[in-house]
Design a protein around this motif. Sequence first.
Motif, PDB file in Angstrom:
ATOM      1  N   GLY A 196      13.861  40.289   6.362  1.00  0.00           N
ATOM      2  CA  GLY A 196      13.722  38.887   6.716  1.00  0.00           C
ATOM      3  C   GLY A 196      14.194  38.500   8.093  1.00  0.00           C
ATOM      4  N   ARG A 197      14.545  39.446   8.944  1.00  0.00           N
ATOM      5  CA  ARG A 197      14.979  39.081  10.289  1.00  0.00           C
ATOM      6  C   ARG A 197      14.356  40.022  11.309  1.00  0.00           C
ATOM      7  NH1 ARG A 197      19.339  41.745  12.676  1.00  0.00           N
ATOM      8  NH2 ARG A 197      20.114  43.536  11.495  1.00  0.00           N
ATOM      9  N   VAL A 198      14.207  39.539  12.543  1.00  0.00           N
ATOM     10  CA  VAL A 198      13.620  40.326  13.631  1.00  0.00           C
ATOM     11  C   VAL A 198      14.722  41.151  14.276  1.00  0.00           C
ATOM     12  CG1 VAL A 198      12.366  40.238  15.812  1.00  0.00           C
ATOM     13  CG2 VAL A 198      11.859  38.573  14.019  1.00  0.00           C
ATOM     14  N   ILE A 199      14.550  42.471  14.256  1.00  0.00           N
ATOM     15  CA  ILE A 199      15.560  43.354  14.849  1.00  0.00           C
ATOM     16  C   ILE A 199      15.140  43.862  16.216  1.00  0.00           C
ATOM     17  CG2 ILE A 199      16.345  44.089  12.579  1.00  0.00           C
ATOM     18  CD1 ILE A 199      14.854  46.740  13.082  1.00  0.00           C
ATOM     19  N   GLY A 200      13.906  43.557  16.642  1.00  0.00           N
ATOM     20  CA  GLY A 200      13.440  44.012  17.945  1.00  0.00           C
ATOM     21  C   GLY A 200      11.944  43.823  18.063  1.00  0.00           C
ATOM     22  N   THR A 201      11.360  44.477  19.064  1.00  0.00           N
ATOM     23  CA  THR A 201       9.918  44.365  19.304  1.00  0.00           C
ATOM     24  C   THR A 201       9.334  45.734  19.610  1.00  0.00           C
ATOM     25  OG1 THR A 201      10.247  43.935  21.667  1.00  0.00           O
ATOM     26  CG2 THR A 201      10.088  42.018  20.203  1.00  0.00           C
ATOM     27  N   LEU A 202       8.046  45.864  19.314  1.00  0.00           N
ATOM     28  CA  LEU A 202       7.262  47.049  19.685  1.00  0.00           C
ATOM     29  C   LEU A 202       6.157  46.582  20.614  1.00  0.00           C
ATOM     30  CD1 LEU A 202       6.245  49.980  19.456  1.00  0.00           C
ATOM     31  CD2 LEU A 202       5.018  49.301  17.383  1.00  0.00           C
ATOM     32  N   SER A 203       6.174  47.085  21.846  1.00  0.00           N
ATOM     33  CA  SER A 203       5.152  46.729  22.835  1.00  0.00           C
ATOM     34  C   SER A 203       4.296  47.955  23.102  1.00  0.00           C
ATOM     35  CB  SER A 203       5.799  46.255  24.145  1.00  0.00           C
ATOM     36  OG  SER A 203       6.735  45.223  23.897  1.00  0.00           O
ATOM     37  N   LEU A 204       2.997  47.747  23.224  1.00  0.00           N
ATOM     38  CA  LEU A 204       2.106  48.875  23.503  1.00  0.00           C
ATOM     39  C   LEU A 204       0.827  48.381  24.158  1.00  0.00           C
ATOM     40  CD1 LEU A 204      -0.282  48.786  21.107  1.00  0.00           C
ATOM     41  CD2 LEU A 204       1.618  49.615  19.729  1.00  0.00           C
ATOM     42  N   ARG A 205       0.191  49.311  24.867  1.00  0.00           N
ATOM     43  CA  ARG A 205      -1.109  49.057  25.479  1.00  0.00           C
ATOM     44  C   ARG A 205      -2.074  50.085  24.928  1.00  0.00           C
ATOM     45  NH1 ARG A 205      -0.687  49.011  31.543  1.00  0.00           N
ATOM     46  NH2 ARG A 205      -0.426  51.247  31.244  1.00  0.00           N
ATOM     47  N   LEU A 230       3.048  57.339  19.131  1.00  0.00           N
ATOM     48  CA  LEU A 230       2.080  56.334  19.576  1.00  0.00           C
ATOM     49  C   LEU A 230       1.368  56.765  20.851  1.00  0.00           C
ATOM     50  CD1 LEU A 230       4.047  53.016  18.936  1.00  0.00           C
ATOM     51  CD2 LEU A 230       2.071  53.854  17.682  1.00  0.00           C
ATOM     52  N   VAL A 231       2.092  57.417  21.754  1.00  0.00           N
ATOM     53  CA  VAL A 231       1.525  57.841  23.036  1.00  0.00           C
ATOM     54  C   VAL A 231       1.248  59.332  22.977  1.00  0.00           C
ATOM     55  CG1 VAL A 231       1.934  57.988  25.519  1.00  0.00           C
ATOM     56  CG2 VAL A 231       2.832  56.032  24.225  1.00  0.00           C
ATOM     57  N   PRO A 232       0.017  59.800  23.228  1.00  0.00           N
ATOM     58  CA  PRO A 232      -1.152  59.011  23.645  1.00  0.00           C
ATOM     59  C   PRO A 232      -2.163  58.784  22.542  1.00  0.00           C
ATOM     60  CG  PRO A 232      -1.524  61.292  24.171  1.00  0.00           C
ATOM     61  CD  PRO A 232      -0.217  61.249  23.411  1.00  0.00           C
ATOM     62  N   GLU A 233      -1.818  59.055  21.284  1.00  0.00           N
ATOM     63  CA  GLU A 233      -2.814  58.987  20.209  1.00  0.00           C
ATOM     64  C   GLU A 233      -3.348  57.578  20.014  1.00  0.00           C
ATOM     65  OE1 GLU A 233      -3.299  60.326  15.541  1.00  0.00           O
ATOM     66  OE2 GLU A 233      -1.593  61.001  16.717  1.00  0.00           O
ATOM     67  N   VAL A 234      -2.497  56.581  20.112  1.00  0.00           N
ATOM     68  CA  VAL A 234      -2.918  55.199  19.895  1.00  0.00           C
ATOM     69  C   VAL A 234      -2.834  54.393  21.183  1.00  0.00           C
ATOM     70  CG1 VAL A 234      -2.344  53.057  18.705  1.00  0.00           C
ATOM     71  CG2 VAL A 234      -2.293  55.218  17.465  1.00  0.00           C
ATOM     72  N   ALA A 235      -1.778  54.587  21.953  1.00  0.00           N
ATOM     73  CA  ALA A 235      -1.543  53.787  23.150  1.00  0.00           C
ATOM     74  C   ALA A 235      -1.259  54.700  24.332  1.00  0.00           C
ATOM     75  CB  ALA A 235      -0.359  52.836  22.920  1.00  0.00           C
ATOM     76  N   ASP A 236      -1.538  54.179  25.541  1.00  0.00           N
ATOM     77  CA  ASP A 236      -1.170  54.950  26.729  1.00  0.00           C
ATOM     78  C   ASP A 236       0.201  54.531  27.268  1.00  0.00           C
ATOM     79  OD1 ASP A 236      -1.625  52.510  27.882  1.00  0.00           O
ATOM     80  OD2 ASP A 236      -3.369  53.118  29.037  1.00  0.00           O
ATOM     81  N   TRP A 237       0.793  53.528  26.634  1.00  0.00           N
ATOM     82  CA  TRP A 237       2.179  53.148  26.940  1.00  0.00           C
ATOM     83  C   TRP A 237       2.733  52.418  25.731  1.00  0.00           C
ATOM     84  CZ3 TRP A 237       4.227  48.197  27.004  1.00  0.00           C
ATOM     85  CH2 TRP A 237       5.554  48.105  27.431  1.00  0.00           C
ATOM     86  N   ALA A 238       4.002  52.671  25.422  1.00  0.00           N
ATOM     87  CA  ALA A 238       4.660  52.002  24.293  1.00  0.00           C
ATOM     88  C   ALA A 238       6.146  51.901  24.583  1.00  0.00           C
ATOM     89  CB  ALA A 238       4.415  52.755  22.980  1.00  0.00           C
ATOM     90  N   ALA A 239       6.763  50.869  24.042  1.00  0.00           N
ATOM     91  CA  ALA A 239       8.204  50.666  24.226  1.00  0.00           C
ATOM     92  C   ALA A 239       8.764  49.975  22.993  1.00  0.00           C
ATOM     93  CB  ALA A 239       8.503  49.844  25.482  1.00  0.00           C
ATOM     94  N   VAL A 240       9.967  50.380  22.623  1.00  0.00           N
ATOM     95  CA  VAL A 240      10.707  49.753  21.529  1.00  0.00           C
ATOM     96  C   VAL A 240      11.933  49.082  22.121  1.00  0.00           C
ATOM     97  CG1 VAL A 240      12.039  50.137  19.431  1.00  0.00           C
ATOM     98  CG2 VAL A 240       9.882  51.361  19.777  1.00  0.00           C
ATOM     99  N   ASP A 241      12.082  47.795  21.897  1.00  0.00           N
ATOM    100  CA  ASP A 241      13.256  47.039  22.338  1.00  0.00           C
ATOM    101  C   ASP A 241      13.965  46.544  21.091  1.00  0.00           C
ATOM    102  OD1 ASP A 241      13.011  46.411  25.511  1.00  0.00           O
ATOM    103  OD2 ASP A 241      11.030  46.532  24.591  1.00  0.00           O
ATOM    104  N   LEU A 242      15.191  47.045  20.877  1.00  0.00           N
ATOM    105  CA  LEU A 242      15.959  46.670  19.694  1.00  0.00           C
ATOM    106  C   LEU A 242      17.079  45.727  20.078  1.00  0.00           C
ATOM    107  CD1 LEU A 242      16.178  50.088  17.823  1.00  0.00           C
ATOM    108  CD2 LEU A 242      14.603  48.196  17.412  1.00  0.00           C
ATOM    109  N   ARG A 243      17.261  44.698  19.282  1.00  0.00           N
ATOM    110  CA  ARG A 243      18.346  43.735  19.497  1.00  0.00           C
ATOM    111  C   ARG A 243      19.556  44.177  18.682  1.00  0.00           C
ATOM    112  NH1 ARG A 243      14.736  42.432  23.072  1.00  0.00           N
ATOM    113  NH2 ARG A 243      14.459  40.225  23.540  1.00  0.00           N
ATOM    114  N   VAL A 244      20.120  45.350  19.048  1.00  0.00           N
ATOM    115  CA  VAL A 244      21.305  45.875  18.360  1.00  0.00           C
ATOM    116  C   VAL A 244      22.374  46.131  19.406  1.00  0.00           C
ATOM    117  CG1 VAL A 244      20.033  46.876  16.453  1.00  0.00           C
ATOM    118  CG2 VAL A 244      20.396  48.230  18.498  1.00  0.00           C
TER     119      VAL A 244
END
Length: 835
Positions: free
Chosen positions: A428-437, A358-372
């Motif tokens: 069917g369930r949320v395992i985390g989030t993908l944040s990007l700018r 994702l960085v830097p082709e799509v976003a200049d910052w990205a983060a994956v937060d997993l609820r595991v």
Amino acid sequence: MDMSEPEATQDLWAPWEDDPSDLYENAPCGYLTTLPDGTIVRVNETFLSWTGLKRSDLVGRRRFRDLLSTGGQLYHETHYAPLLAMQDDVHEIAFDIVRANGERLPALVNSVMHRDDAGRPRVIRTTVLNATERRGYERELLAARRLAEESERRVRVLQRIVADLAAAPTEAEAAAAVVRAPEPAFGATSSSVWLMDADRAQLVSVTSTDPAAAGHDDVSLKARHAVADVARRGTVHISGSVSEAERDYPDLAATMRRNGRDTAVLIPLSAVGTEEKDGPEVLGVLAFDFAEERALSETELRMAEMLGQQAGQALDRARLYDDLRRSEERATFLVSVTRAMEETHRLRPRSRRLVDRLVPEVADWAAVDLRVGPDGMRTEAGSTSPDAGWLTETIDAVAVGGEPRFLDTGPESGACPDCAVLPLTARGRVIGTLSLRMTPARHTASAEAGFLLDLADRAGLALENARLYEQERVIAQTLQRSLLAGEPPHDSRFAVETHYQPAGYDLEIGGDWFDVFLINTDKLAVVVGDVVGRGIDAATTMGQLRSAVRALATAEAGPARLLERLDDFTDRVESARMTTLAYAEVDLGTGEMTYACAGHLPPLLHEPTAPPRFLFDGRSAPLGSRAGRRPRAERRVRLVGGSRLLLYTDGLVERRDRPLDASLQVLAREYARRRDAPLPGLPAKLADTMVGRGHTDDVCLLCLALGAEERLERAIGADPAQIALLRKDLRGWLAGHQVAEESAQAILLAMSEAVANSIDHGYRDDPFGQVEVVARISAEAIEVRVTDHGVWRTPDDSEPEGRGLDLIRRMMDRVTIDRSNGTTVTLRKDRREAR
């Protein structure tokens, strides 16, 4: 005929005759008679009426050149007079004659010089024709010609611009072609192009020919209100002066003052409406200005409107092309991201692959937060990240609610959202989030919503698969290791080191196994086997075979008899059929080894004074093989002290790109190269060399060292608790070399004190230091070397050489200390005392 002609000619004459004087005075042209120097001596009434001059002011008083304009006088002097003197006549010379009121009379002058019989100039007769109407006609023709040429030039410019627009495949190239148009088409000083963003939420200045505007962000912001109004109304706006702009758009007037402009023109760039769009759609605005006040003609205005329409059509076409190309790029990017994530099966590396793509082709910052797990997991990439506290609340909300959020990167940001927090969902369930700018070169996050949501869906499924893979892998490895043999027996007469390495990309447990056990106090059994197949059945069979070997092994039976009994066992356990097995029994008293191989790879023996050799004898078919079933074979070989025996499974040497013979040669060479290496870690190093990473089969190794090693090498961390483990290894090594108990105790005590000194003094400020211990034995003495790489206290300190040094010197026959590279303490005990 000849007599009738005079009569016909006579009929053409008027019945009266004109007065010659009247013909001269009132002729349709002006007449002047001048002397050779130009002095006027005669002039007719026509010339006087045209010029308003009096006869008395001209005759004998002024020369003809005095009646001309300044430019005419110069031309009379440089061209007219010399030509008349050379050829005695001149024709249709254009002059401006100055009237009595100061106005100019355009005239065409014809002059003839008359000479006397001697050839001397006598008089100059001049006719003057009034060219006022002709001059006006010529001006009209010239103006029309200039207008036609200007129109033709503009048409050529417009044609070139239209051609450039037709050849522009992208929105950026179309904007670059439009911004170059006003200068050649209208003589503009500078121009800029504003385009609507993908959301039609705002106008963005994309290109400009003004260097000052390119260098200051506020310059492009000043005229935004005027540009937005033109885009909304869809009509051309012209501010002919700063005061006029001040009345309509103060922000535009401020920009004009800043840039030193007097006239500004704003043209909407509109595309023809379609069935889906009512009326023309404004895609942007072309703004250009002039350094001086400038009024656009009707032709220029029509041309400007045509330019806006042509540019709008090109932008509309380019946007369709950009959308198509962007869709293809997105699809390709999604495929590449999916493939990159699938290259690794682990959860954390897979999430790292995601943010790295994702960085830097799509976003200049990205983060994956997993609820595991109990604390979750975070993977981040990029130069700078949004404010953590401000974004954390949004991340938590998305993780709970499962709805994506598109927002600014800070409370003071503009209205355009460039940051997205997307839910990663799977099954069917949320395992985390993908944040990007988003990067500035791409559209806003909300414009890319469809693409980002598709990306998040794929990423969520890939990460969930990796999580399940790791979970199942841990379960499989735990099961398999539980079925393997436990700790080998401890005995000073031998040492055993094992290594098990599961397949790199396989969740299924395998059937490779090893075992070491004492049949009785003087007989040791070692075995390595490989059950056919993988999975729970293979692992269960492997556990049954390991138990069967232990149950069937007796001091009297021997390897061949054991294999025969295992053949009977496979008759009852079908899954054990075709298992390969290498089994050996070692008499610890005599050093004699009896071994047998049931279809297994040959053991590798390395004796102290000979190169490694494979034991190819004692071979027979795999267990339960019905083809040519016959009594099992075994072979005996005597092992000298210091010999090392390596048993292994086929995963160590079998390769698709290399013959088995070549792999066996490589194994023998690597084994020989490590002849003096410490036994701990030796099988693992062999596996790393032979297999590497990404292997597709299990690897199982067992290395048996008969008798004590000639050299003991150990390394421990700067932790006093590890000294006990070091003492245990050294005690076994000394016992294996039959060192007397009294001498062994002295060596153990001295070594413990030396290691404690290294930890206390060398690594007192470094808890991550390492102490190395090397023990050697020869016919004359036993030598133990303790080395650290820390910084000891100076000799002026209270304990310059560490506590217990006197005790060490009393225990050892010789003690040396070397501080050239860290600190090395060498302890020596004479061999005669060790006997």
